[in-house]
Write a protein that holds these residues in place. Structure first.
Motif, PDB file in Angstrom:
ATOM      1  N   CYS A  12      -5.989   1.806  29.311  1.00 32.32           N
ATOM      2  CA  CYS A  12      -5.819   1.882  30.764  1.00 32.32           C
ATOM      3  C   CYS A  12      -6.628   0.785  31.457  1.00 32.32           C
ATOM      4  O   CYS A  12      -6.176   0.188  32.434  1.00 32.32           O
ATOM      5  N   ALA A  13      -7.823   0.523  30.944  1.00 33.98           N
ATOM      6  CA  ALA A  13      -8.655  -0.555  31.492  1.00 33.98           C
ATOM      7  C   ALA A  13      -7.944  -1.890  31.343  1.00 33.98           C
ATOM      8  O   ALA A  13      -7.964  -2.726  32.250  1.00 33.98           O
ATOM      9  N   ASN A  14      -7.290  -2.093  30.207  1.00 29.91           N
ATOM     10  CA  ASN A  14      -6.539  -3.325  29.975  1.00 29.91           C
ATOM     11  C   ASN A  14      -5.378  -3.453  30.953  1.00 29.91           C
ATOM     12  O   ASN A  14      -5.121  -4.538  31.492  1.00 29.91           O
ATOM     13  N   LEU A  15      -4.684  -2.353  31.212  1.00 24.66           N
ATOM     14  CA  LEU A  15      -3.579  -2.370  32.179  1.00 24.66           C
ATOM     15  C   LEU A  15      -4.089  -2.704  33.576  1.00 24.66           C
ATOM     16  O   LEU A  15      -3.450  -3.457  34.328  1.00 24.66           O
ATOM     17  N   MET A  16      -5.258  -2.157  33.935  1.00 22.66           N
ATOM     18  CA  MET A  16      -5.859  -2.459  35.235  1.00 22.66           C
ATOM     19  C   MET A  16      -6.210  -3.944  35.340  1.00 22.66           C
ATOM     20  O   MET A  16      -5.976  -4.568  36.373  1.00 22.66           O
ATOM     21  N   GLU A  17      -6.768  -4.488  34.266  1.00 26.27           N
ATOM     22  CA  GLU A  17      -7.147  -5.900  34.267  1.00 26.27           C
ATOM     23  C   GLU A  17      -5.922  -6.790  34.459  1.00 26.27           C
ATOM     24  O   GLU A  17      -5.943  -7.723  35.265  1.00 26.27           O
ATOM     25  N   GLU A  18      -4.840  -6.477  33.743  1.00 27.23           N
ATOM     26  CA  GLU A  18      -3.602  -7.252  33.879  1.00 27.23           C
ATOM     27  C   GLU A  18      -3.064  -7.161  35.310  1.00 27.23           C
ATOM     28  O   GLU A  18      -2.646  -8.165  35.883  1.00 27.23           O
ATOM     29  N   ALA A  19      -3.070  -5.964  35.889  1.00 23.99           N
ATOM     30  CA  ALA A  19      -2.561  -5.772  37.250  1.00 23.99           C
ATOM     31  C   ALA A  19      -3.411  -6.547  38.252  1.00 23.99           C
ATOM     32  O   ALA A  19      -2.885  -7.187  39.164  1.00 23.99           O
ATOM     33  N   PHE A  36     -14.412  -1.658  29.976  1.00 22.33           N
ATOM     34  CA  PHE A  36     -14.272  -0.211  29.832  1.00 22.33           C
ATOM     35  C   PHE A  36     -15.610   0.455  29.524  1.00 22.33           C
ATOM     36  O   PHE A  36     -15.928   1.512  30.063  1.00 22.33           O
ATOM     37  N   MET A  37     -16.429  -0.176  28.683  1.00 24.41           N
ATOM     38  CA  MET A  37     -17.703   0.418  28.271  1.00 24.41           C
ATOM     39  C   MET A  37     -18.676   0.589  29.444  1.00 24.41           C
ATOM     40  O   MET A  37     -19.370   1.589  29.526  1.00 24.41           O
ATOM     41  N   THR A  38     -18.731  -0.395  30.338  1.00 24.18           N
ATOM     42  CA  THR A  38     -19.653  -0.307  31.470  1.00 24.18           C
ATOM     43  C   THR A  38     -18.993   0.267  32.716  1.00 24.18           C
ATOM     44  O   THR A  38     -19.671   0.506  33.714  1.00 24.18           O
ATOM     45  N   GLN A  39     -17.657   0.472  32.650  1.00 22.92           N
ATOM     46  CA  GLN A  39     -16.898   0.990  33.787  1.00 22.92           C
ATOM     47  C   GLN A  39     -17.069   0.095  35.013  1.00 22.92           C
ATOM     48  O   GLN A  39     -17.344   0.552  36.119  1.00 22.92           O
ATOM     49  N   LYS A  40     -16.876  -1.226  34.787  1.00 27.27           N
ATOM     50  CA  LYS A  40     -17.001  -2.194  35.874  1.00 27.27           C
ATOM     51  C   LYS A  40     -15.849  -3.191  35.846  1.00 27.27           C
ATOM     52  O   LYS A  40     -15.315  -3.505  34.792  1.00 27.27           O
ATOM     53  N   MET A  41     -15.512  -3.666  37.043  1.00 22.23           N
ATOM     54  CA  MET A  41     -14.498  -4.706  37.196  1.00 22.23           C
ATOM     55  C   MET A  41     -15.144  -5.864  37.957  1.00 22.23           C
ATOM     56  O   MET A  41     -15.707  -5.661  39.029  1.00 22.23           O
ATOM     57  N   THR A  42     -15.047  -7.052  37.384  1.00 22.33           N
ATOM     58  CA  THR A  42     -15.552  -8.240  38.053  1.00 22.33           C
ATOM     59  C   THR A  42     -14.356  -9.054  38.522  1.00 22.33           C
ATOM     60  O   THR A  42     -13.482  -9.382  37.714  1.00 22.33           O
ATOM     61  N   CYS A  72      -6.851   6.046  38.046  1.00 21.70           N
ATOM     62  CA  CYS A  72      -8.011   5.167  38.013  1.00 21.70           C
ATOM     63  C   CYS A  72      -8.659   5.112  39.395  1.00 21.70           C
ATOM     64  O   CYS A  72      -8.027   5.423  40.395  1.00 21.70           O
ATOM     65  N   GLU A  73      -9.931   4.743  39.428  1.00 18.67           N
ATOM     66  CA  GLU A  73     -10.653   4.583  40.699  1.00 18.67           C
ATOM     67  C   GLU A  73     -11.379   3.241  40.709  1.00 18.67           C
ATOM     68  O   GLU A  73     -11.912   2.829  39.689  1.00 18.67           O
ATOM     69  N   ILE A  74     -11.359   2.596  41.849  1.00 19.42           N
ATOM     70  CA  ILE A  74     -12.156   1.388  42.075  1.00 19.42           C
ATOM     71  C   ILE A  74     -12.998   1.678  43.313  1.00 19.42           C
ATOM     72  O   ILE A  74     -12.459   1.958  44.376  1.00 19.42           O
ATOM     73  N   TYR A  75     -14.310   1.660  43.141  1.00 18.84           N
ATOM     74  CA  TYR A  75     -15.202   1.978  44.241  1.00 18.84           C
ATOM     75  C   TYR A  75     -15.557   0.709  44.995  1.00 18.84           C
ATOM     76  O   TYR A  75     -16.281  -0.139  44.490  1.00 18.84           O
ATOM     77  N   LEU A  76     -15.002   0.577  46.198  1.00 15.39           N
ATOM     78  CA  LEU A  76     -15.223  -0.617  46.999  1.00 15.39           C
ATOM     79  C   LEU A  76     -16.467  -0.472  47.753  1.00 15.39           C
ATOM     80  O   LEU A  76     -17.191  -0.470  48.317  1.00 15.39           O
TER      81      LEU A  76
END
Length: 72
Positions: free
Chosen positions: A14-21, A35-41, A68-72
């Motif tokens: 799922c993390a990979n799908l989020m990254e692609e999107a 995925f391990m740190t639950q962070k998106m840069t 999924c959640e992204i905390y802005l």
């Protein structure tokens, strides 16, 4: 400009799908989901409005992984 966001995602696939999107989103130069740190840069393309781009990123990520959640 580069910014890191806390995310919540259930599995590595799922993390990979989020990254692609996120990477397909207009205004994003590059996006990396850990995925391990639950962070998106996210690195924004020059001159982009960060808030507007992240709104699109959230929408695109929810389209591929609706819980999924992204905390802005």
């Amino acid at each position: 400009m580069k910014k890191t966001y806390k995310i919540e995602v259930d599995c590595a696939n799922c993390a990979n799908l989020m990254e692609e999107a996120a990477n397909k989103t207009e205004g994003v130069k590059s996006a990396v989901v850990n995925f391990m740190t639950q962070k998106m840069t996210v690195e924004f393309a020059g001159g982009q409005d960060e808030a507007a781009v992240m709104k699109k990123v959230v929408k695109n990520c929810k389209d591929v992984e609706d819980d999924c959640e992204i905390y802005l």
